[in-house]
Design an enzyme around this catalytic site. Sequence first.
Site, PDB file in Angstrom:
ATOM      1  CG  ASP A 152      -1.929   1.160   1.135  1.00 37.14           C
ATOM      2  OD1 ASP A 152      -2.808   1.104   0.257  1.00 37.14           O
ATOM      3  OD2 ASP A 152      -1.816   2.116   1.935  1.00 37.14           O
ATOM      4  CG  ASP A 199     -16.478  22.630 -51.088  1.00 29.52           C
ATOM      5  OD1 ASP A 199     -15.820  22.148 -52.027  1.00 29.52           O
ATOM      6  OD2 ASP A 199     -16.139  22.520 -49.893  1.00 29.52           O
ATOM      7  N   GLY A 236     -19.355  25.380 -57.039  1.00 29.75           N
ATOM      8  CA  GLY A 236     -18.361  25.883 -57.968  1.00 29.75           C
ATOM      9  C   GLY A 236     -16.962  25.432 -57.579  1.00 29.75           C
ATOM     10  CG  ASP A 237     -12.611  24.180 -59.339  1.00 30.97           C
ATOM     11  OD1 ASP A 237     -11.848  24.876 -58.630  1.00 30.97           O
ATOM     12  OD2 ASP A 237     -12.240  23.146 -59.923  1.00 30.97           O
ATOM     13  CG  PHE A 238     -11.649  27.269 -54.335  1.00 25.85           C
ATOM     14  CD1 PHE A 238     -10.301  27.113 -54.614  1.00 25.85           C
ATOM     15  CD2 PHE A 238     -12.215  26.473 -53.347  1.00 25.85           C
ATOM     16  CE1 PHE A 238      -9.541  26.183 -53.950  1.00 25.85           C
ATOM     17  CE2 PHE A 238     -11.461  25.531 -52.678  1.00 25.85           C
ATOM     18  CZ  PHE A 238     -10.107  25.377 -52.978  1.00 25.85           C
ATOM     19  NE  ARG A 267      -7.827  21.188 -41.168  1.00 29.45           N
ATOM     20  CZ  ARG A 267      -7.883  20.071 -41.889  1.00 29.45           C
ATOM     21  NH1 ARG A 267      -8.936  19.850 -42.665  1.00 29.45           N
ATOM     22  NH2 ARG A 267      -6.917  19.191 -41.844  1.00 29.45           N
TER      23      ARG A 267
END
Length: 605
Positions: A60, A450, A475-477, A492
């Site tokens: 203990d 996106d 859409g495609d940035f 991110r």
Amino acid sequence: MLQGLRFEVVPSWFKETLDKSLFKSPYDYAVETAKQKALEVAHRMPFKHLKSPDVVIGADTVVTVDGLILEKPTDKQDAYRMLSRLSGKEHSVFTGVAIVLCHDKSGSDTDYKVVDFYEETKVKFAELSEEMLWEYINSGEPMDKAGGYGIQALGGMLVEYVKGDFLNVVGFPLNHFCKQLGLIFNSPPESPAHKIKRESDEAWSLVNSLSEGAANGEVELLENGKDVSQSSMQEHIVIGPECSRQDIPHSIVSLLDGFKASKTLFTASKLKVFDVLNSSNSLTLEEVAGQINASVLGTERLLEAAVSLGLLERVKQQNTSVYRNTEQASRFLVSESPESLNGYILHCNDMVWPLFSHLENAVREGTSQHELAFGKKNEDVFQDAYYSKDEVKIRFMDAMHSIARVTGKDVATAFDLSPYKTACDIGGCTGAMAYEFTKAHPGLSVIVFDLPQVIEMRRHFQPKEADDRVSFVAGDFFKDDLPKADLYILARILHDWSDEKLDVLLSKLSKMCTPGCGLLVSEILLDEERKSPSRALLQALSMTEGKQRSPTEYSDLLQKHGFTLKHINHTDNLLDAMLFVKEDPNDRRTLLGCSSASIETAELE
């Protein structure tokens, strides 16, 4: 085997209710508790377990400071009180040990001879800040440790020095024990120890070296009054009393075992262990194994590993043990939790782990190892992950959704955004981040921009309460026109792409924005010496075409496109935040808002 002793771990049923005030010193209390634990096992074994032990060892450990005995904390506040009391002070750790020699007489009677001793070790804590105290307490480690800390684990960072036997602080004074055992077995022939059967003198080499000879025996072992597994005792053997603590590279050993810890988390998540335990207050080993459709042996080892990592708790109930989620697991690892990281954990297991298994090639070549890991070239894997099976798309989106839910509130509240009325979250995926922005800023509406396939699948991640201030545009940035807004959010995004592609995106943003437009960048920010946080630098080893940056590097990147850094917020979450403003180089008074719907004036700092 423990230094030549064959042992079995038998939890004692002795209730530790001795009145501390009746003992003259803390070590008297520890010795008596150890003795009662050992005797309870010695008396119980022949009747309850139908076998008679030769030797029972009980122990203990108590921590004492300012004359007060500190045992295991009852809750986090109790742990805080204990550790605060130890901060900046030297305290004593006492372990009482009782060795019970059992000798069967004629008939059914048994003789019991008890040999006991104690060991004292002095430990000095550093001055502990409130932040360090709570970080350690929230790890969960203090809750089953005498004194509220475990020196062999995270608690070691609190310790300034140790005087005496390090293993005594861990919970068992092995050196003193071996010497004492040697003395017992080197006693006169009429001693009860010589009535215990001997098997191999070779196994006693360490005991012999410490106490001039001994013999082998069957041993029932209790350590520090805890339910300990053989693996935990083997940890003591590895440390060994002959080793200097300074000679053990703990940080390197932690790195060596790091991949095992990660895979334990991944596997428990993949098998839905945390979800299963969340559905019930607690479950036995067999119940968990049945629900995750796994072997009892494999489940036991997985659960024990998860307990050691602080992901699960093991609790005694009557004559069995049950498992349950820790507070942290319930919050971040249960898939249905609002802050669950489950999606991102599964993404790391399925997509990141295979990449890192080819890290040597990645370093030599300086390129991503998608083809080796998945049998496809990088661009093919990207197309597959986005555009083929729905479950693949959902899995990837769930990973991004997990990070956004955990980080969104801190990013959204990092700055005063009241001057802005409209925002566009570029690459905003499921909208989890956008919803946090509208919650934090009642006057703000957010457009999520996106890929068409992502927007189409967002229905799987809709919040329970709809918010008409969040809308979605496909859409495609890199190729398509961006929606007009006062504030653009890049969370991110920048770390993932090459400088050439970022020039395309940032040039487009710069043309869209009139003076006063805001650009909120959320990334893991490196320190200026590029030494930390290691999470960002480890992430970079996946060899994407982008790179991790410091605030200065992000500022230089954005400055080229007419954006000036105004504020930085290190959130202490997984993502930090930076606020940039598009300025008119000819006028310090700048229009806040680049859409016709919102034109206001303000004095820039």
